[in-house]
Design an enzyme around this catalytic site. Sequence first.
Site, PDB file in Angstrom:
ATOM      1  N   VAL A 155       5.355   2.426  -1.918  1.00 50.08           N
ATOM      2  CA  VAL A 155       6.189   2.578  -3.109  1.00 50.08           C
ATOM      3  C   VAL A 155       5.725   3.768  -3.944  1.00 50.08           C
ATOM      4  O   VAL A 155       6.528   4.629  -4.330  1.00 50.08           O
ATOM      5  CB  VAL A 155       6.184   1.294  -3.956  1.00 50.08           C
TER       6      VAL A 155
ATOM      7  N   VAL B 262      16.911  12.294 -19.032  1.00 51.27           N
ATOM      8  CA  VAL B 262      15.953  11.842 -20.050  1.00 51.27           C
ATOM      9  C   VAL B 262      16.099  12.638 -21.345  1.00 51.27           C
ATOM     10  O   VAL B 262      16.033  12.082 -22.446  1.00 51.27           O
ATOM     11  CB  VAL B 262      14.509  11.944 -19.511  1.00 51.27           C
TER      12      VAL B 262
ATOM     13  N   ARG C  50      -7.214   4.947  -3.988  1.00 46.35           N
ATOM     14  CA  ARG C  50      -8.516   4.397  -3.595  1.00 46.35           C
ATOM     15  C   ARG C  50      -9.355   5.449  -2.872  1.00 46.35           C
ATOM     16  O   ARG C  50     -10.547   5.538  -3.086  1.00 46.35           O
ATOM     17  CB  ARG C  50      -8.325   3.167  -2.699  1.00 46.35           C
ATOM     18  N   ARG C  51      -8.678   6.183  -1.989  1.00 39.93           N
ATOM     19  CA  ARG C  51      -9.388   7.193  -1.194  1.00 39.93           C
ATOM     20  C   ARG C  51      -8.643   8.517  -1.272  1.00 39.93           C
ATOM     21  O   ARG C  51      -7.422   8.566  -1.068  1.00 39.93           O
ATOM     22  CB  ARG C  51      -9.481   6.744   0.270  1.00 39.93           C
TER      23      ARG C  51
ATOM     24  N   GLY D  50      13.515  -5.626  -5.145  1.00 37.58           N
ATOM     25  CA  GLY D  50      13.554  -4.207  -4.795  1.00 37.58           C
ATOM     26  C   GLY D  50      14.565  -3.408  -5.587  1.00 37.58           C
ATOM     27  O   GLY D  50      14.520  -3.335  -6.814  1.00 37.58           O
TER      28      GLY D  50
ATOM     29  N   GLY E 264       8.063  -4.518  11.635  1.00 34.24           N
ATOM     30  CA  GLY E 264       7.498  -4.103  10.361  1.00 34.24           C
ATOM     31  C   GLY E 264       8.019  -4.868   9.155  1.00 34.24           C
ATOM     32  O   GLY E 264       7.719  -4.518   8.015  1.00 34.24           O
TER      33      GLY E 264
ATOM     34  N   ASP F 197       5.332 -15.297  -2.437  1.00 32.74           N
ATOM     35  CA  ASP F 197       6.048 -14.137  -2.952  1.00 32.74           C
ATOM     36  C   ASP F 197       7.321 -14.566  -3.681  1.00 32.74           C
ATOM     37  O   ASP F 197       7.602 -14.133  -4.803  1.00 32.74           O
ATOM     38  CB  ASP F 197       6.384 -13.193  -1.790  1.00 32.74           C
TER      39      ASP F 197
ATOM     40  N   LYS G 161       8.576 -14.411  -7.896  1.00 32.04           N
ATOM     41  CA  LYS G 161       9.854 -13.853  -8.326  1.00 32.04           C
ATOM     42  C   LYS G 161      10.705 -14.898  -9.037  1.00 32.04           C
ATOM     43  O   LYS G 161      11.400 -14.590 -10.022  1.00 32.04           O
ATOM     44  CB  LYS G 161      10.589 -13.280  -7.116  1.00 32.04           C
TER      45      LYS G 161
END
Length: 436
Positions: free
Chosen positions: A17, A36, A48-49, A137, A190, A204, A208
């Site tokens: 995301v 805007v 993180r990395r 989503g 996936g 999950d 929600k």
Amino acid sequence: MEGVKPLRVAVLGCGSVGSQVVRLLEEQAGDLAARVGAPVELAGVAVRRLDAQREVHVPEDLLTTDAAGLVARDDVDLVVEVIGGIEPARSLILAALENGASVVTANKALLAEDGPTLFEAAEKAGRDLYYEAAVAGAIPILRPLRESLAGDKVTRVLGIVNGTTNFILDRMDTSGAGFAEALEEAQELGYAEADPTADVEGFDAAAKAAILASLAFHSRVTASDVHREGISEVTAADVQSAREMDSVVKLLAICELESTDDGQGAVSVRVHPAMIPRSHPLASVREAYNAVFVESEAAGQLMFYGPGAGGAPTASAVLGDLVTVARNRLAGTRGVGESAYADRAVLPMGETVTRYHVAIDVDDRAGVLATVAGAFAEQDVSIQVVRQEGRGADAQLVVVSHAATDAQLSATVERLRGMEIVREVTSVMRVEGGEE
């Protein structure tokens, strides 16, 4: 836009995301600035990395592993949190708000567990906390509940809010596959994680459901308030039984406003597999898609449908919130905060009104049907449909009840299991729709 001070955005997380949020900010920079009223620029991306492979290229000078330092910067106006989980996301959001930034998050787990703390921090700071991407989503469902239906009374929200489980149940319905086989296919494509527990056991969807119920009924509902059952026990026989009733099995998030003697009403929130008639709009939701069905007193019945997960669809919802928050920032205002004025109680599952589909292996002898019907009558549960399948050792009764409390129906099933004529209660599933 020459001479207009840009609004600077910090993005926390650069996974599926976050990387799409970064891409859209770069690719649509001109359009976003026009919508805007000021340029929107990336101030930094916390990861993180630094050396991890990413879906999009992020300039090295924007990457940092110091998320706390990023949200504390004075030049950050807006923070997008797409890390997920409880910590460090909670601490980072609270720090961002305290430092004067407005926040957009997709973190359903955190909002369902500790939303009030975040809303109170946003109120205290005078900043926005938006979270459209936390549920379903790309489907715009939270904003309609919070704003479009603000003048109406929502009575029910019924949703398919987890794409993984919908894909699995859809495959079981269309191909006759068992749960394990359908799950394996979902993982290969996936749609399901290597560890699918959060999806298939309903965690999950429960998070929600808590968010949807809180918005719909103006009351604080947490994930711990939600009755939760997953789909791992759903069998091919259950799906076949549903088909014989011209129904389909779906994992549903069900939020209802129940009447009470004091007129205030109470909230019922649950997540579980259920049979719904194929004529119901949610029955046609296929593959990994999501849909939310809303009922209100004035508007009637509304349905919102679309992709409920994925990097680009979820990033679309994030950017929608970002534009709104940025506009508010420029105007010196803030949007709608938490609305929990009704403060309605959450009913325990036992007091929730529902219906059951029960399959019972029985001895094939005279009087069995009357004895089984007596077990339902003992709990003051009436029977809508009953049919016998098979003979002899294969004799089975299938019973669909009229509406009763879950406690009454559960007690009926326990009574059946203790009967001499009942060899086994092979399936118990709730039924939604098809009866007023």
